[in-house]
Design an enzyme around this catalytic site. Structure first.
Site, short mmCIF file in Angstrom:
data_model
loop_
_atom_site.label_atom_id
_atom_site.label_comp_id
_atom_site.label_asym_id
_atom_site.label_seq_id
_atom_site.Cartn_x
_atom_site.Cartn_y
_atom_site.Cartn_z
N HIS A 142 0.74 -1.17 -0.16
CA HIS A 142 -0.11 -0.17 -0.15
C HIS A 142 0.93 1.20 0.05
CE1 HIS A 142 -3.57 -2.36 0.52
NE2 HIS A 142 -3.29 -2.85 1.88
N ASP A 177 -2.97 -11.22 -1.49
CA ASP A 177 -3.37 -10.48 -0.25
C ASP A 177 -4.97 -10.22 -0.49
OD1 ASP A 177 -1.83 -8.68 1.95
OD2 ASP A 177 -3.76 -8.10 1.39
N HIS A 179 -6.36 -7.65 0.42
CA HIS A 179 -6.52 -6.44 0.17
C HIS A 179 -5.91 -6.00 -1.37
CE1 HIS A 179 -6.53 -6.36 4.41
NE2 HIS A 179 -7.20 -5.46 4.52
N ASP A 265 -3.62 -12.85 4.50
CA ASP A 265 -4.94 -12.53 5.29
C ASP A 265 -5.97 -12.96 4.31
OD1 ASP A 265 -4.20 -10.70 3.25
OD2 ASP A 265 -4.52 -8.95 4.48
N1 ZLM Z 1 -8.42 2.99 11.50
N2 ZLM Z 1 -4.82 -0.76 16.48
C1 ZLM Z 1 -3.84 -3.93 5.32
C2 ZLM Z 1 -4.29 -2.84 5.75
C3 ZLM Z 1 -5.58 -2.51 6.20
C4 ZLM Z 1 -9.01 2.64 7.61
C5 ZLM Z 1 -10.14 2.06 9.77
C6 ZLM Z 1 -7.46 2.88 12.41
C7 ZLM Z 1 -7.56 -1.97 10.61
C8 ZLM Z 1 -7.15 -1.92 12.10
C9 ZLM Z 1 -4.89 -0.01 14.28
C10 ZLM Z 1 -4.66 -0.60 17.93
C11 ZLM Z 1 -2.17 -5.27 4.00
C12 ZLM Z 1 -8.88 0.95 7.27
C13 ZLM Z 1 -9.26 1.82 10.88
C14 ZLM Z 1 -8.20 2.12 13.78
C15 ZLM Z 1 -9.08 4.35 9.34
C16 ZLM Z 1 -7.57 -1.68 8.56
C17 ZLM Z 1 -4.60 0.10 15.59
C18 ZLM Z 1 -7.47 -2.47 14.30
C19 ZLM Z 1 -6.39 -1.67 14.95
O1 ZLM Z 1 -6.73 -2.33 17.03
C20 ZLM Z 1 -6.18 -1.78 16.08
C21 ZLM Z 1 -5.11 0.37 18.80
C22 ZLM Z 1 -5.88 -0.94 13.76
C23 ZLM Z 1 -6.07 -1.05 12.54
C24 ZLM Z 1 -8.03 -2.70 13.01
N3 ZLM Z 1 -7.05 -1.10 9.72
C25 ZLM Z 1 -8.23 -2.94 10.09
N4 ZLM Z 1 -8.46 -2.71 8.77
C26 ZLM Z 1 -7.14 -0.78 7.38
C27 ZLM Z 1 -5.94 -1.01 6.62
C28 ZLM Z 1 -2.54 -4.05 4.89
O2 ZLM Z 1 -2.56 -6.37 4.64
O3 ZLM Z 1 -2.81 -5.34 3.03
C29 ZLM Z 1 -0.80 -5.50 3.47
C30 ZLM Z 1 0.02 -5.79 5.01
N5 ZLM Z 1 -7.63 0.51 7.40
O4 ZLM Z 1 -9.81 0.19 7.19
C31 ZLM Z 1 -9.77 3.07 8.82
C32 ZLM Z 1 -10.47 3.21 7.36
C33 ZLM Z 1 -8.18 3.93 10.46
ZN ZN Z 2 -3.92 -7.20 3.43
CA CA Z 3 -4.64 -8.50 -3.49
#
Ligand code: ZLM
Ligand code: ZN
Ligand code: CA
Length: 376
Positions: A142, A177, A179, A265
């Protein structure tokens, strides 16, 4: 075409730094570099590492990283620490280093290590020193030129592809992946020298891009492929979409090297994902490219149920080294993570597959139609 013939025994360069497992994003953060160490310890316990060239990646330098990323972004990553972060909130927001992609202790070292493995792997493939290069600490698809995104700071996939392009006229990037591989797609959206292909959950899911109609632009038109999917993708349906599309890509695009982002994932039971693949179904993609005998780079990526990530990447590493693994997990430093069954393979769940046959068939047809525009 001719049926592909696999080489007798592959030479595998496997990049691993024993420090990688100590990096820690934040309390409760789903991304855990520790899973790379767990996979490594499984490989040691299974005896697979004896059949690999195990290499410690050199840290990527600032000039390595600025082959794709902006100088001021790299300068910022180099200087930022959790202590100085408080007074830098404007820069953190400008460069996307917050929430999903927080500033953590050793962030720049982590980036150097992750990117260093992918760059060194590409260089070894270029020099013909291996048939397969593996970097489970990479696959951070990303990251953008000037911005961190979705747990990714440095786009090692892009850096590896740029290195491969020094020796190969065409490079294929394939992304399993759950995503969308948006950063890699964006970087090569207007060129025909890289074909990007991502399979991903689409609709109300991060990062929101990857529509089937996004096919590339200008000279890159028809050199991006996107397969949008719904929850519950299983092995049978994944094989039925992956094989016809990637076979056509191999036949008509004829890449000199392939970069496969193996985000785990997409496995059944992932903490963030919603697909229902078994490890065999996931690893089938690795097998596919090995059968074609093309220089191959395997990168990590997502994967948030850490015991399953370690299982998957250990199985895929063993597969490239032609080493069958016993289903009983051998004793290793993280043995207790694999209970209560202590088996390598996963049982997919009985979740509903929301991807209907007619839907899948329609998308396959659309993508094959787009590929028809390639010279062949
Ligand atoms: N919030 N903590 C995949 C990347 C996925 C954006 C919703 C932040 C999380 C997630 C972070 C501990 C790859 C979104 C999420 C919270 C705006 C995403 C920190 C849980 C936590 O518990 C958490 C405090 C966090 C982040 C869940 N974020 C789940 N999904 C995605 C990004 C990366 O696998 O493709 C490659 C390595 N972000 O959905 C939000 C909209 C920020
Ligand atoms: Zn992913
Ligand atoms: Ca993919």
């Amino acid at each position: 075409g001719l049926s592909p013939v696999a080489p007798a025994r592959s030479k595998v360069s496997y990049f691993y730094d024993h420090d990688v497992g100590n990096f820690y994003y934040a309390l409760g953060h789903p991304m855990k570099p520790h899973r790379v160490r767990m996979a490594h310890e499984l490989l040691v316990a299974y005896g697979v590492t004896e059949r690999l060239q195990v290499l410690r990646p050199p840290r990527a330098t600032e000039s390595d990283l600025t082959r794709f990323h902006a100088d001021d972004y790299i300068e910022f990553l180099k200087r930022i620490t959790p202590e100085t972060a408080r007074e830098q909130s404007e820069l953190l927001h400008r460069f996307g280093v917050y929430e999903d992609s927080p500033c953590f202790d050793g962030i720049y070292n982590f980036c150097q290590m992750s990117a260093g493995g992918s760059l060194a792997g590409a260089a070894r493939l270029n020099r013909g020193l291996c048939d397969v290069a593996i970097n489970w600490a990479g696959g951070l698809h990303h990251a953008k030129k000037t911005e961190a995104s979705g747990f990714c700071y440095i786009n090692d996939c892009v850096l590896a592809i740029l290195e491969l392009l020094k020796h190969h006229a065409r490079v294929l990037y394939c992304d399993i992946d759950v995503h969308h591989g948006d950063g890699v797609e964006e970087a090569f959206y207007t060129t025909d020298r890289v074909m990007t292909c991502s399979f991903h959950k689409f609709g109300n899911f991060f990062p929101g891009t990857g529509d089937v109609r996004d096919i590339g632009y200008g000279p890159g038109r028809h050199y991006a492929l996107n397969f949008p999917l719904q929850d519950g993708v299983d092995d049978a349906c994944f094989r039925e979409i992956f094989t016809p599309i990637m076979s056509r890509v191999m036949e008509w695009y004829r890449p000199g090297a392939v970069v496969l982002q193996c985000g785990a994932d997409s496995l059944s039971g992932d903490r963030l994902g919603c697909f229902n693949l078994s490890i065999r179904g996931h690893a089938e993609c690795v097998r596919f490219f090995r059968r074609h005998g093309v220089p191959l780079m395997l990168l990590g990526g997502g994967g948030y149920t850490v015991r399953n990530v370690a299982r998957c990447w250990a199985a895929e590493t063993a597969l490239t080294a032609d080493m069958p693994l016993d289903d009983a997990i051998p004793y290793n430093p993280y043995y207790e993570y694999y209970g209560p069954d202590f088996q390598l393979h996963l049982r997919p769940s009985n979740m509903e597959n929301l991807n209907t046959r007619p839907y899948l068939a329609r998308i396959v047809t659309e993508l094959l139609d787009s590929l028809y525009h390639l010279p062949h």
